[in-house]
Design a protein around this motif. Structure first.
Motif, PDB file in Angstrom:
ATOM      1  N   UNK A 164      11.738 -12.676  -6.245  1.00 30.68           N
ATOM      2  CA  UNK A 164      11.133 -13.881  -5.707  1.00 30.68           C
ATOM      3  C   UNK A 164       9.802 -14.106  -6.418  1.00 30.68           C
ATOM      4  N   UNK A 165       9.190 -15.240  -6.158  1.00 28.39           N
ATOM      5  CA  UNK A 165       7.867 -15.494  -6.734  1.00 28.39           C
ATOM      6  C   UNK A 165       6.919 -14.343  -6.405  1.00 28.39           C
ATOM      7  N   UNK A 166       6.971 -13.867  -5.169  1.00 27.71           N
ATOM      8  CA  UNK A 166       6.000 -12.886  -4.705  1.00 27.71           C
ATOM      9  C   UNK A 166       6.287 -11.467  -5.176  1.00 27.71           C
ATOM     10  N   UNK A 167       7.556 -11.133  -5.377  1.00 23.20           N
ATOM     11  CA  UNK A 167       7.850  -9.802  -5.901  1.00 23.20           C
ATOM     12  C   UNK A 167       7.410  -9.697  -7.354  1.00 23.20           C
ATOM     13  N   UNK A 168       7.490 -10.805  -8.076  1.00 20.61           N
ATOM     14  CA  UNK A 168       7.075 -10.813  -9.478  1.00 20.61           C
ATOM     15  C   UNK A 168       5.595 -11.135  -9.656  1.00 20.61           C
ATOM     16  N   UNK A 169       4.959 -11.610  -8.594  1.00 22.63           N
ATOM     17  CA  UNK A 169       3.529 -11.957  -8.622  1.00 22.63           C
ATOM     18  C   UNK A 169       2.920 -11.479  -7.302  1.00 22.63           C
ATOM     19  N   UNK A 170       2.576 -10.213  -7.226  1.00 22.72           N
ATOM     20  CA  UNK A 170       2.304  -9.585  -5.933  1.00 22.72           C
ATOM     21  C   UNK A 170       0.862  -9.692  -5.458  1.00 22.72           C
ATOM     22  N   UNK A 171      -0.024 -10.334  -6.203  1.00 24.61           N
ATOM     23  CA  UNK A 171      -1.428 -10.359  -5.843  1.00 24.61           C
ATOM     24  C   UNK A 171      -1.650 -11.011  -4.476  1.00 24.61           C
ATOM     25  N   UNK A 172      -0.974 -12.122  -4.213  1.00 24.08           N
ATOM     26  CA  UNK A 172      -1.210 -12.845  -2.970  1.00 24.08           C
ATOM     27  C   UNK A 172      -0.787 -12.034  -1.749  1.00 24.08           C
ATOM     28  N   UNK A 173       0.408 -11.448  -1.788  1.00 15.46           N
ATOM     29  CA  UNK A 173       0.856 -10.677  -0.629  1.00 15.46           C
ATOM     30  C   UNK A 173       0.009  -9.421  -0.459  1.00 15.46           C
ATOM     31  N   UNK A 174      -0.422  -8.803  -1.546  1.00 20.39           N
ATOM     32  CA  UNK A 174      -1.278  -7.624  -1.413  1.00 20.39           C
ATOM     33  C   UNK A 174      -2.597  -7.976  -0.725  1.00 20.39           C
ATOM     34  N   UNK A 175      -3.167  -9.109  -1.082  1.00 17.38           N
ATOM     35  CA  UNK A 175      -4.428  -9.523  -0.465  1.00 17.38           C
ATOM     36  C   UNK A 175      -4.245  -9.758   1.028  1.00 17.38           C
ATOM     37  N   UNK A 176      -3.192 -10.491   1.402  1.00 15.87           N
ATOM     38  CA  UNK A 176      -2.978 -10.786   2.815  1.00 15.87           C
ATOM     39  C   UNK A 176      -2.599  -9.540   3.608  1.00 15.87           C
ATOM     40  N   UNK A 177      -1.775  -8.690   3.015  1.00 19.14           N
ATOM     41  CA  UNK A 177      -1.336  -7.491   3.719  1.00 19.14           C
ATOM     42  C   UNK A 177      -2.488  -6.520   3.923  1.00 19.14           C
ATOM     43  N   UNK A 178      -3.350  -6.349   2.924  1.00 15.78           N
ATOM     44  CA  UNK A 178      -4.496  -5.454   3.083  1.00 15.78           C
ATOM     45  C   UNK A 178      -5.511  -6.004   4.083  1.00 15.78           C
ATOM     46  N   UNK A 179      -5.664  -7.327   4.119  1.00 14.07           N
ATOM     47  CA  UNK A 179      -6.518  -7.940   5.136  1.00 14.07           C
ATOM     48  C   UNK A 179      -5.986  -7.616   6.529  1.00 14.07           C
ATOM     49  N   UNK A 180      -4.683  -7.811   6.718  1.00 12.99           N
ATOM     50  CA  UNK A 180      -4.095  -7.534   8.031  1.00 12.99           C
ATOM     51  C   UNK A 180      -4.222  -6.064   8.400  1.00 12.99           C
ATOM     52  N   UNK A 181      -3.958  -5.164   7.455  1.00 15.10           N
ATOM     53  CA  UNK A 181      -4.005  -3.736   7.754  1.00 15.10           C
ATOM     54  C   UNK A 181      -5.421  -3.281   8.102  1.00 15.10           C
ATOM     55  N   UNK A 182      -6.411  -3.832   7.435  1.00 20.61           N
ATOM     56  CA  UNK A 182      -7.788  -3.475   7.803  1.00 20.61           C
ATOM     57  C   UNK A 182      -8.124  -3.984   9.206  1.00 20.61           C
ATOM     58  N   UNK A 183      -7.679  -5.202   9.523  1.00 20.38           N
ATOM     59  CA  UNK A 183      -7.891  -5.731  10.872  1.00 20.38           C
ATOM     60  C   UNK A 183      -7.173  -4.856  11.901  1.00 20.38           C
ATOM     61  N   UNK A 184      -5.937  -4.459  11.583  1.00 20.02           N
ATOM     62  CA  UNK A 184      -5.189  -3.584  12.479  1.00 20.02           C
ATOM     63  C   UNK A 184      -5.887  -2.240  12.648  1.00 20.02           C
ATOM     64  N   UNK A 185      -6.517  -1.767  11.592  1.00 25.52           N
ATOM     65  CA  UNK A 185      -7.259  -0.500  11.676  1.00 25.52           C
ATOM     66  C   UNK A 185      -8.411  -0.604  12.667  1.00 25.52           C
ATOM     67  N   UNK A 186      -9.095  -1.739  12.649  1.00 26.56           N
ATOM     68  CA  UNK A 186     -10.177  -1.962  13.614  1.00 26.56           C
ATOM     69  C   UNK A 186      -9.638  -1.851  15.033  1.00 26.56           C
ATOM     70  N   UNK A 187      -8.514  -2.528  15.295  1.00 24.05           N
ATOM     71  CA  UNK A 187      -7.943  -2.530  16.643  1.00 24.05           C
ATOM     72  C   UNK A 187      -7.488  -1.140  17.065  1.00 24.05           C
ATOM     73  N   UNK A 188      -6.814  -0.417  16.169  1.00 23.61           N
ATOM     74  CA  UNK A 188      -6.332   0.925  16.520  1.00 23.61           C
ATOM     75  C   UNK A 188      -7.488   1.874  16.790  1.00 23.61           C
ATOM     76  N   UNK A 189      -8.534   1.812  15.988  1.00 21.93           N
ATOM     77  CA  UNK A 189      -9.695   2.690  16.205  1.00 21.93           C
ATOM     78  C   UNK A 189     -10.390   2.356  17.536  1.00 21.93           C
ATOM     79  N   UNK A 190     -10.405   1.071  17.881  1.00 19.50           N
ATOM     80  CA  UNK A 190     -11.000   0.685  19.165  1.00 19.50           C
ATOM     81  C   UNK A 190     -10.167   1.182  20.341  1.00 19.50           C
ATOM     82  N   UNK A 191      -8.849   1.153  20.199  1.00 20.08           N
ATOM     83  CA  UNK A 191      -7.976   1.668  21.259  1.00 20.08           C
ATOM     84  C   UNK A 191      -8.174   3.166  21.460  1.00 20.08           C
ATOM     85  N   UNK A 192      -8.295   3.890  20.353  1.00 21.01           N
ATOM     86  CA  UNK A 192      -8.542   5.334  20.453  1.00 21.01           C
ATOM     87  C   UNK A 192      -9.901   5.598  21.104  1.00 21.01           C
TER      88      UNK A 192
END
Length: 444
Positions: A164-192
């Motif tokens: 797909x466009x994104x599998x052959x050009x992965x910069x956009x999904x990497x940026x969005x996925x890392x943003x989400x994972x960092x946000x998720x990290x904030x939430x998980x650390x707060x829950x702990x």
């Protein structure tokens, strides 16, 4: 005591420059043409001719395009090489890199979130936490990580789950996925920190993974649970495979026992004695899947087992620092390709161990050994299948000098049957655990 650069020193530096014979010619040449162009040695191209005493026909090269999936392409290429021969596939047959990419992103996300929970009570300034947050996930990987994916999810032909466009050009999904994972990290650390129950924390994590699955489906498409596959072989005979799962397809048509394939590294640093097993903390993708394990061997043995596998007609996955002393256009990797030391009259020499210890080099790219030239039983150069398409090198193939392998190759994957018996026994050893930032944890 620290000292600033003095005017007297500057005058001495200029005086020394003036004394260098031909310095004005060099200055004009380098400022106009660049360092590599001026220091290139045409004799390297002559020495790196493309005739090999052992040469495996592997068909057309693949193209990872604008993504960091070299490790995945290289591994799937080694598998399609054997499928191509066994099933008389045409040269353009490929296994789906997009399929394994989808599952790798999902599994890496889960792996990251679990590491966040494991380190949740550490301060954000702790080196492990900082290391985690620097890159929650990325395209790169290692052989054992690809094995973990295949053992869980199998493989499919590329026509079943194409790029797909994104599998052959992965910069956009990497940026969005890392943003989400960092946000998720904030939430998980707060829950702990709030002493929430394990059930509450896992429920929150499941919601996060559900959202990530949706992101990946929009980006790469939905992976098939089962599929049909049609193809014509090299004799133009028609074949149809119906209603097969990806796991069944791998077992029946690739047929490898992946437990037989092991990672061999050459890391001649003081902290990693040869003939021992190593792993890397917090390195992996599939939780509970195949552990990343390396057997560290001297370079002579490293070469020997690679040659043995090539002699038996099987290509070899390998990892190296491809940016060192290489010419992408010509497809040459050679320590005599450039002579920057002579150009600048500066000693740039470092040992392989020093380059690893001081951050000058590490594994950055995975490719496939498909041939070697032996003279009096000793290797002089190697044939390399890259995954950058057929517009680089010679239709996508590179040639690598044996000296370059000595200095900049760090990992190969071989069938353990090609190892001497005493080394096969070492594979059973409990591995020494290296720090997450160890260079042997670098992702190709």
């Amino acid at each position: 005591m620290s000292k600033a650069i003095s005017q007297e020193q500057l005058q001495n530096f200029q005086a020394d420059l003036d004394k260098h014979e031909g310095h004005e010619v060099n200055e004009r040449a380098v400022t106009k043409n660049g360092i590599l162009s001026v220091s290139a040695d045409y004799r390297s191209e002559v020495a790196m001719d493309r005739v090999f005493s052992i040469d495996i026909d592997t068909g057309k090269v693949a193209d990872q395009k604008r993504s960091g999936r070299c490790w995945m392409f290289a591994a799937l290429n080694t598998m399609r090489h054997s499928m191509r021969e066994k099933l008389h596939m045409k040269d353009d047959f490929e296994l789906s890199q997009n399929y394994t990419f989808f599952w790798d992103k999902l599994e890496k996300s889960n792996y990251f979130l679990e590491n966040v929970l494991q380190t949740a009570e550490l301060p954000t300034s702790d080196r492990k936490v900082t290391w985690l947050m620097q890159t929650p996930q990325q395209d790169g990987g290692q052989w054992d990580m690809l094995v973990a994916l295949i053992q869980k999810y199998g493989v499919v032909p590329q026509t079943v789950m194409p790029e797909t466009f994104n599998s052959s050009n992965s910069m956009e999904i990497n940026k969005q996925l890392n943003l989400k994972l960092r946000k998720d990290a904030v939430e998980l650390r707060e829950l702990v920190a709030a002493n929430k129950s394990d059930a509450d924390i896992q429920k929150a994590k499941e919601k996060m993974l559900n959202e990530i699955y949706r992101m990946l489906a929009y980006t790469f498409g939905e992976p098939p649970a089962n599929f049909d596959f049609e193809y014509r072989d090299t004799e133009n005979n028609y074949h149809r495979i119906e209603n097969i799962t990806p796991q069944e397809f791998f077992k029946k048509y690739v047929g490898w026992n992946l437990d037989d394939y092991v990672s061999i590294i050459n890391a001649p640093t003081a902290d990693k004695p040869f003939n021992h097993m190593y792993t890397v903390e917090m390195l992996g993708n599939v939780l509970g899947g195949r552990q990343v394990r390396h057997l560290n061997l001297d370079m002579q043995t490293f070469r020997k087992v690679a040659i043995e596998q090539l002699k038996h007609g099987e290509s070899v996955w390998f990892g190296s620092d491809v940016g060192q002393e290489s010419d992408r256009k010509k497809g040459i990797m050679d320590t005599n390709l450039y002579h920057q030391d002579e150009l600048f009259d500066v000693d740039f020499s470092m040992s392989k161990a020093e380059r690893l210890d001081y951050g000058e080099s590490m594994m950055t790219h995975a490719m496939v050994l498909t041939g070697v030239d032996l003279v009096d039983g000793q290797p002089t150069k190697w044939k390399v299948e890259n995954s950058w398409g057929d517009k680089v090198g010679e239709k996508g193939f590179f040639v690598m000098s044996d000296d370059w392998m000595e200095e900049f190759c760090y990992q190969i994957v071989v069938n353990k049957k090609y190892l001497p018996k005493d080394l096969q026994e070492i594979l059973k050893e409990e591995p020494t655990v290296l720090a997450p930032w160890d260079p042997m944890g670098a992702l190709a």
